[in-house]
Scaffold this active site. Structure first.
Site, PDB file in Angstrom:
ATOM      1  N   LYS A 151     -11.953  -0.181  17.177  1.00  0.00           N
ATOM      2  CA  LYS A 151     -10.913   0.211  18.136  1.00  0.00           C
ATOM      3  C   LYS A 151     -11.295  -0.225  19.556  1.00  0.00           C
ATOM      4  O   LYS A 151     -10.435  -0.652  20.336  1.00  0.00           O
ATOM      5  CB  LYS A 151     -10.693   1.724  18.065  1.00  0.00           C
ATOM      6  CG  LYS A 151     -10.112   2.141  16.704  1.00  0.00           C
ATOM      7  CD  LYS A 151     -10.220   3.629  16.459  1.00  0.00           C
ATOM      8  CE  LYS A 151      -9.681   4.036  15.097  1.00  0.00           C
ATOM      9  NZ  LYS A 151     -10.020   5.406  14.695  1.00  0.00           N
TER      10      LYS A 151
ATOM     11  N   GLY B  99       0.831  -1.202   0.000  1.00  0.00           N
ATOM     12  CA  GLY B  99       0.000   0.000   0.000  1.00  0.00           C
ATOM     13  C   GLY B  99       0.863   1.248   0.000  1.00  0.00           C
ATOM     14  O   GLY B  99       1.883   1.320   0.711  1.00  0.00           O
TER      15      GLY B  99
ATOM     16  N   GLY C  66      -0.708   4.637  -0.023  1.00  0.00           N
ATOM     17  CA  GLY C  66      -1.691   5.728   0.051  1.00  0.00           C
ATOM     18  C   GLY C  66      -1.206   6.766   1.050  1.00  0.00           C
ATOM     19  O   GLY C  66       0.008   6.966   1.229  1.00  0.00           O
ATOM     20  N   THR C  67      -2.155   7.399   1.733  1.00  0.00           N
ATOM     21  CA  THR C  67      -1.818   8.483   2.666  1.00  0.00           C
ATOM     22  C   THR C  67      -0.786   8.043   3.706  1.00  0.00           C
ATOM     23  O   THR C  67       0.146   8.792   4.020  1.00  0.00           O
ATOM     24  CB  THR C  67      -3.096   8.928   3.410  1.00  0.00           C
ATOM     25  OG1 THR C  67      -4.162   8.922   2.470  1.00  0.00           O
ATOM     26  CG2 THR C  67      -2.971  10.276   4.024  1.00  0.00           C
TER      27      THR C  67
HETATM   28  N1  HSE Z   1     -11.412   7.844  10.263  1.00  0.00           N
HETATM   29  C1  HSE Z   1     -10.759   7.768  11.534  1.00  0.00           C
HETATM   30  C2  HSE Z   1     -11.072   8.992  12.351  1.00  0.00           C
HETATM   31  C3  HSE Z   1      -9.270   7.661  11.431  1.00  0.00           C
HETATM   32  O1  HSE Z   1     -11.838   9.860  11.937  1.00  0.00           O
HETATM   33  O2  HSE Z   1     -10.579   9.074  13.463  1.00  0.00           O
HETATM   34  C4  HSE Z   1      -8.824   6.285  11.101  1.00  0.00           C
HETATM   35  O3  HSE Z   1      -9.283   5.355  12.043  1.00  0.00           O
END
Ligand code: HSE
Length: 443
Positions: A217, A23, A25-26
């Protein structure tokens, strides 16, 4: 030395450590840039030089300005299989394809560093078993709150303590929206639009605003904190799309702010069984609580442990460079183990706690309703709460022309009892609408 040659040449600091980057990407771009810019420092910290052996991408043309041509490949599997690749770094995202690649890497005896929260939360057992079988490392610091070290502290620093609770703001997009609603008084749709314009929210913001990202998470945090296994499907999840400007204002008047919290705790069920609970939902937090001051797109994770007391980890929870920081920390760890021997702490799931039914958890509630403004209504409403065993802490009434708004804050109650109360309130003639039910934490 040019950027390209820094990436591909060893320089005599111990043995080289071959890395496959999946990968670009960012996050992948930042990982590669940092290895290129700071290769000498990393080599000294590791005792061996990180040498990138290849970068697997979908379309090499899109990356040819940033990555030396000899490193670009579309064949991730062949790259993983190369004998000179020791560590595989996965920053592709998604679930099925990276799962296949990571399993391939682990089964081939290569350590893996991933930033992929959805994958780790959904398939932790399979991945951990593959890593254990091969005796290699599986690191995923970047999967939770990006740059903020929280996986490492739970795995290592707090391994001798008894963690009692983990509560965190682990999604920057929703924190940006809720913070902006709180600060400006604007509604959800306006602030979601603003978050999209400013690049905080993605074109499809569903995973963030509906709490799925935070739930992944939460599953990871609960598993680590309580030495058990919690998967994405075990996490109760409510997003922020139904939070209104009125909810935010009512919370403010009562001294709270609304945050999307991931709450992980060990609970004792009425029959004495120890269980684990992980939940994500909009939550009222007292404005004096450390989590209340976490503004904009910042993240924070609050941990309470028996001996350590209260800890808070705060910082950048998203973005290319902050996520790359966590990936690089893991890469250095895996590379050190490769050079010097040893393994990172693996999974610890000995506690094997059952998942608590959501009805079994206890917290406090903020119930906002419309009622008829006539004699005896308060008594009727409070009787519904007391019949279900839910004790009231405060009741606030605001009058309008022909009805009244009643805002009740409860003492700690069981979720099942509160749900039964809300059902009964909806059937009470005196109550014309239950506007919202929000949970309260942090007191
Ligand atoms: N999209 C997530 C956020 C970051 O807004 O915190 C990546 O987990």
């Amino acid at each position: 030395m040019s950027f390209a040659s820094t990436l591909v040449q060893g320089k005599g600091v111990g043995s080289d450590v071959g890395v496959a980057l999946l990968g670009h990407g960012t996050v992948g771009k930042q990982v590669l840039r940092f290895i290129g810019d700071n290769g000498d420092d990393l080599a000294h910290r590791i005792g061996g030089r990180i040498v990138v052996k290849g970068v697997a991408v979908g379309n090499p043309d899109k990356h040819k300005d940033d990555v030396p041509a000899e490193l670009l490949t579309t064949d991730a599997e062949a790259l993983i299989e190369r004998d000179d690749v020791d560590i595989v770094v996965e920053v592709i995202g998604g679930i099925d394809y990276p799962r296949k690649l990571i399993l391939k890497a682990l089964n081939a005896g290569k350590s893996v560093v991933t930033a992929n929260k959805a994958l780790v939360a959904a398939h932790s057992q399979e991945l951990a078993e593959a890593a254990d079988k091969a005796g290699v490392d599986l690191y995923f610091e970047a999967a939770v709150a990006a740059a903020i070290p929280v996986v490492g502290p739970l795995r290592r620093s707090l391994a001798g303590d008894q963690v009692e609770q983990v509560m965190g703001i682990v999604n920057g997009t929703t924190n940006f929206i809720l913070d902006a609603m709180d600060t400006t008084g604007a509604d959800y749709d306006t602030m979601l639009k603003k978050a999209m314009e400013l690049g905080y929210a993605e074109a499809d913001p569903t995973a963030d605003v509906e709490g799925h990202d935070a739930a992944s998470k939460a599953a990871i945090l609960a598993s680590l904190a309580f030495h058990t296994r919690v998967s994405f499907d075990d996490v109760y999840c409510e997003g922020i799309s139904k939070v209104t400007a009125d909810d935010v204002e009512a919370a403010k008047q009562a001294g709270y702010t609304i945050k999307l919290l991931a709450c992980c705790e060990r609970i004792t069920a009425p029959d004495g069984t120890e269980k684990v609970s992980a939940r994500v939902h909009p939550t009222l937090v007292p404005r004096s609580h450390p989590l209340a001051s976490v503004s904009k797109s910042f993240n924070a994770v609050f941990v309470e442990a028996e001996a350590a007391g209260r800890l808070m980890f705060y910082g950048n929870g998203a973005g290319g460079a902050p996520t790359a920081s966590a990936v690089l920390g893991d890469l250095v760890g895996a590379a050190r183990n490769k050079v010097h021997g040893g393994r990172a702490p693996g999974e610890s799931t000995y506690a094997n706690l059952p998942i608590a039914d959501f009805g079994e958890i206890s917290t406090r509630y903020h119930v906002d309703m419309e009622v008829h403004d006539r004699v005896g209504v308060l008594a009727e409403v409070s009787k519904v709460f007391s019949d279900k065993g839910v004790s009231l802490r405060t009741v606030r009434q605001e009058e309008s022309d022909d009805s009244a708004r009643l805002i009740v804050v409860t003492h700690t109650a069981r979720e099942a009892d509160l749900a039964a109360t809300v059902e009964a309130l909806k059937n009470l003639e005196a109550v014309t609408a239950v506007n919202s039910v929000l949970r309260l934490e942090g007191e």
